[in-house]
Design a protein around this motif. Sequence first.
Motif, mmCIF file in Angstrom:
data_model
loop_
_atom_site.group_PDB
_atom_site.id
_atom_site.type_symbol
_atom_site.label_atom_id
_atom_site.label_comp_id
_atom_site.label_asym_id
_atom_site.label_seq_id
_atom_site.Cartn_x
_atom_site.Cartn_y
_atom_site.Cartn_z
ATOM 1 N N ASN A 145 0.805 -1.227 0.000
ATOM 2 C CA ASN A 145 0.000 0.000 0.000
ATOM 3 C C ASN A 145 0.836 1.274 0.000
ATOM 4 O OD1 ASN A 145 -2.448 -1.424 0.047
ATOM 5 N ND2 ASN A 145 -2.335 -1.661 2.271
ATOM 6 N N GLU A 164 2.977 4.192 -1.532
ATOM 7 C CA GLU A 164 2.971 4.832 -2.845
ATOM 8 C C GLU A 164 4.390 5.180 -3.283
ATOM 9 O OE1 GLU A 164 0.424 8.195 -2.681
ATOM 10 O OE2 GLU A 164 -1.423 7.013 -2.370
ATOM 11 N N SER A 173 6.081 7.331 -13.446
ATOM 12 C CA SER A 173 4.748 7.945 -13.333
ATOM 13 C C SER A 173 4.014 7.960 -14.664
ATOM 14 C CB SER A 173 4.882 9.374 -12.791
ATOM 15 O OG SER A 173 5.623 10.181 -13.699
#
Length: 569
Positions: free
Chosen positions: A399, A401, A567
């Motif tokens: 979890n 990031e 990204s």
Amino acid sequence: MDKLAEQIQIAEHWLKCGDLAQARSLLESIVRESPKHGPATELLASILAYEGKLPQATDLLLKLARHPDCSASIKIALGDLYLEQGNFELAVHQYASALKAVEPFFEVLHNLGLAYAKLFLFKEAVEQFEKAALINPASFELQMNWGAALKNLGQYQESLEHLFEAEKIEPHDPRVWLNKGVTLEALDRQREALVCYQTAIGLNPNYLEAHCNKANSFMVTGEYEQALKAFQQALALNPNDPDTLYNLSFLQLSQGNYADGWQNYEHRWHRENAPKKPFNHIPALINLDDLTNKNILVWSEQGLGDSLQFCRYIPRLIEMGAIITVATQPQLIEILKTLKGVRRVISIEDKPPAECDAQVSMLSLPFLFSQALIPTPSSTSYLSANPNKTLEWHGRLKNLEGLKVGLVWNGGFRAKQPELWAINARRNIPLASIAKLKDVAGIQFFSLQKGEPAETELLEQRTNVWPNDNLSIFTPELNTFEDTAALIENLDLVITVDTSTAHLVGALGKPVWILNRYDACWRWLINQETSHWYPSARLFNQPTPGNWDAVMGMVALALQRLVSSHSKQ
């Protein structure tokens, strides 16, 4: 005066006249008739020693030394003989025994210190030199040997003080300049060390050790052509010197000359401080001919990183038909069990299986493969993480990031190996320098740093140097390399100095950025950005000695680009 005393006086007269043959003949006749006569035996032994017949002289004195009433002078003479023949433990025993019977005097204390130094017991050596200095502090030999011993304890400034004292006494003795160079080199004052080595060579052009040390210093400064010339000058004096050939191997390996480099690296076994061979009772593996069904013990010779790098050869031996047992450091046992086809992995301290046909150090495998013209095994990965532990870490980290990046900035501090302190100081990065990465956005960092004092330093200084909340510290849970491998499998990248973690990540086939000191280790070659050992590795090299700021700038920029490309995916 009795007859024996008169005969000894005659023998002494002949010695003063330079007639060794007459003196020896007379003393031999005395010893034949009176084998327990100490003065005659001791004098005869001194003549034999002068003539280079050291074993005969030793045997002669041993006959008296075994007697409970043996004199201290016999023990001292025997200690001198053992020292000259390289039997340092026996020399220590004889000197120490003599000192129990007589008042300490300079020569015995100094020679006892020398014997301890030859056994690499430098603390004990310094203790004896200190006692000897109370009697004769103006001795050149004492000050020089004292300084050399202190260098090996890492007491560099004190070492230089004693070497400067020796220089004042005998400024034209090349040995003091060599020892000054060695201490300055340990202080990473390479230019000053080079001046000392050149001075030693000027005083004695045939000083092999000075030429070899000069070459080593040139390698640290990155002057490889000068290093090669110095090695060639050393080998011109003695083409078979094991120290020179061993040190030359690092230059050859760093230039990719593996054929000569691996061959010369084998000369490490013939050096005075050669690595230990724990399994000498098993025949050595001397070639790779017909390994079918041969039980081979492959053992870890040096550091953890070396074991992780060179265990890559083991699956190839298994493909050639060998049955392999690996003896390694306890921290590596579980991770090396993942090598394809290995029969068993045991601790280096355990007793090996009785059925072993041959044994070989991991670090000798490259030479055997090179000798057999078999290419170095190439694979994107040859070790694997424990799937259950990997899955556990996945659950804990899934979890989070951003990119997950592991960090190692310190290769540890080996308190008992001062000869490595200078290299460690050059390869390690200050915590404040690695902490400059904290401001790169889009990354969750993980400390993989094990070993003191770096672990404690991070805990104590984290608030000041890394106040951001993007650093996780799980190192208390990483007890073996299997544990570390499982965490690494869940990371996107590991950034590390040249230490065992770099080899672990590379062996797992995971991306690794290696922060490389200016005088790079031979395995990374010279001024390279990639490594044929590990296809997943990228090297960031210091442009000048000690310049970590430039390296961290390059890494920060590369990280920003990696985050940007990630990204966009």
